[in-house]
Design a protein around this motif. Structure first.
Motif, PDB file in Angstrom:
ATOM      1  N   GLU A  60       0.856  -1.191   0.000  1.00  0.00           N
ATOM      2  CA  GLU A  60       0.000   0.000   0.000  1.00  0.00           C
ATOM      3  C   GLU A  60       0.893   1.243   0.000  1.00  0.00           C
ATOM      4  OE1 GLU A  60      -3.843  -0.096   2.280  1.00  0.00           O
ATOM      5  OE2 GLU A  60      -2.763  -1.675   3.377  1.00  0.00           O
ATOM      6  N   PRO A  61       1.530   1.537  -1.120  1.00  0.00           N
ATOM      7  CA  PRO A  61       2.509   2.625  -1.162  1.00  0.00           C
ATOM      8  C   PRO A  61       1.940   4.023  -0.933  1.00  0.00           C
ATOM      9  CG  PRO A  61       2.069   1.809  -3.365  1.00  0.00           C
ATOM     10  CD  PRO A  61       1.387   0.870  -2.410  1.00  0.00           C
ATOM     11  N   LEU A  62       0.635   4.171  -1.034  1.00  0.00           N
ATOM     12  CA  LEU A  62       0.024   5.485  -0.814  1.00  0.00           C
ATOM     13  C   LEU A  62      -0.608   5.614   0.562  1.00  0.00           C
ATOM     14  CD1 LEU A  62      -1.627   6.172  -4.297  1.00  0.00           C
ATOM     15  CD2 LEU A  62       0.625   6.876  -3.436  1.00  0.00           C
ATOM     16  N   VAL A  63      -0.232   4.712   1.476  1.00  0.00           N
ATOM     17  CA  VAL A  63      -0.770   4.757   2.839  1.00  0.00           C
ATOM     18  C   VAL A  63       0.379   4.901   3.825  1.00  0.00           C
ATOM     19  CG1 VAL A  63      -2.013   3.435   4.621  1.00  0.00           C
ATOM     20  CG2 VAL A  63      -2.810   3.407   2.241  1.00  0.00           C
ATOM     21  N   ARG A  64       0.167   5.734   4.828  1.00  0.00           N
ATOM     22  CA  ARG A  64       1.086   5.852   5.961  1.00  0.00           C
ATOM     23  C   ARG A  64       0.261   5.608   7.221  1.00  0.00           C
ATOM     24  NH1 ARG A  64       3.357   5.775   1.978  1.00  0.00           N
ATOM     25  NH2 ARG A  64       5.073   7.051   1.207  1.00  0.00           N
ATOM     26  N   VAL A  65       0.821   4.853   8.148  1.00  0.00           N
ATOM     27  CA  VAL A  65       0.168   4.581   9.425  1.00  0.00           C
ATOM     28  C   VAL A  65       1.093   5.062  10.526  1.00  0.00           C
ATOM     29  CG1 VAL A  65      -0.764   2.810  10.964  1.00  0.00           C
ATOM     30  CG2 VAL A  65      -1.067   2.595   8.475  1.00  0.00           C
ATOM     31  N   PHE A  66       0.580   5.940  11.363  1.00  0.00           N
ATOM     32  CA  PHE A  66       1.334   6.445  12.512  1.00  0.00           C
ATOM     33  C   PHE A  66       0.836   5.736  13.758  1.00  0.00           C
ATOM     34  CE2 PHE A  66       2.303  11.097  11.083  1.00  0.00           C
ATOM     35  CZ  PHE A  66       2.792  10.649   9.868  1.00  0.00           C
ATOM     36  N   TYR A  67       1.779   5.301  14.600  1.00  0.00           N
ATOM     37  CA  TYR A  67       1.444   4.836  15.937  1.00  0.00           C
ATOM     38  C   TYR A  67       2.083   5.827  16.886  1.00  0.00           C
ATOM     39  CZ  TYR A  67       1.274   2.433  20.340  1.00  0.00           C
ATOM     40  OH  TYR A  67       1.045   2.150  21.657  1.00  0.00           O
ATOM     41  N   GLU A  68       1.259   6.456  17.710  1.00  0.00           N
ATOM     42  CA  GLU A  68       1.739   7.478  18.631  1.00  0.00           C
ATOM     43  C   GLU A  68       1.363   7.077  20.058  1.00  0.00           C
ATOM     44  OE1 GLU A  68       0.296  11.374  17.364  1.00  0.00           O
ATOM     45  OE2 GLU A  68       0.092  10.603  15.323  1.00  0.00           O
ATOM     46  N   LEU A  69       2.354   7.070  20.954  1.00  0.00           N
ATOM     47  CA  LEU A  69       2.118   6.757  22.360  1.00  0.00           C
ATOM     48  C   LEU A  69       2.627   7.922  23.198  1.00  0.00           C
ATOM     49  CD1 LEU A  69       1.310   4.813  24.669  1.00  0.00           C
ATOM     50  CD2 LEU A  69       3.626   3.849  24.508  1.00  0.00           C
TER      51      LEU A  69
END
Length: 119
Positions: A60-69
């Motif tokens: 999925e080259p057009l997706v970014r997923v951020f995980y923020e804690l």
């Protein structure tokens, strides 16, 4: 340290979110990554930001997923008030076609994160 109330009851500790950005096209993806690159230096200096991880899903080259804690909700609010964050939130709008945000309460006693390792 795990926070326990009862034998099997764990209390929420950290405050987290997962953000999924769908980018308009490959040009927008490159611009988005550059924007994140400029923003991350300010985020790294935030005392209450424990983890800020940026991912792209496989295939999925057009997706970014951020995980923020964050240490807690107050740390998240402090992050949101920073000039670098406000700039990112405004500038990203021209680059994304969709944003999905899921807020999470961490169950610290069931988690592993920096500082919780056992010897």
């Amino acid at each position: 340290m795990p926070t326990r109330c009862g034998e099997d009851e764990f209390v929420a500790s950290g405050y987290a979110l997962v953000v999924r950005f769908t980018l308009r096209d490959t040009s927008a993806a490159r611009q988005f990554d550059a924007l994140v690159g400029r923003t991350i230096e300010g985020i790294r200096a935030e005392a209450g930001t424990v983890v800020y991880a940026v991912h792209t899903p496989v295939d999925e080259p057009l997706v970014r997923v951020f995980y923020e804690l964050y240490a807690d909700r107050a740390a998240f609010q402090a992050h949101e008030e920073q000039a670098h964050t406000r700039h990112f939130l405004t500038a990203r709008e021209a680059l994304v076609s969709n944003v999905e945000v899921t807020f999470l309460d961490e169950l610290e006693g069931l988690s592993k994160r920096p500082g919780t390792e056992q010897s």
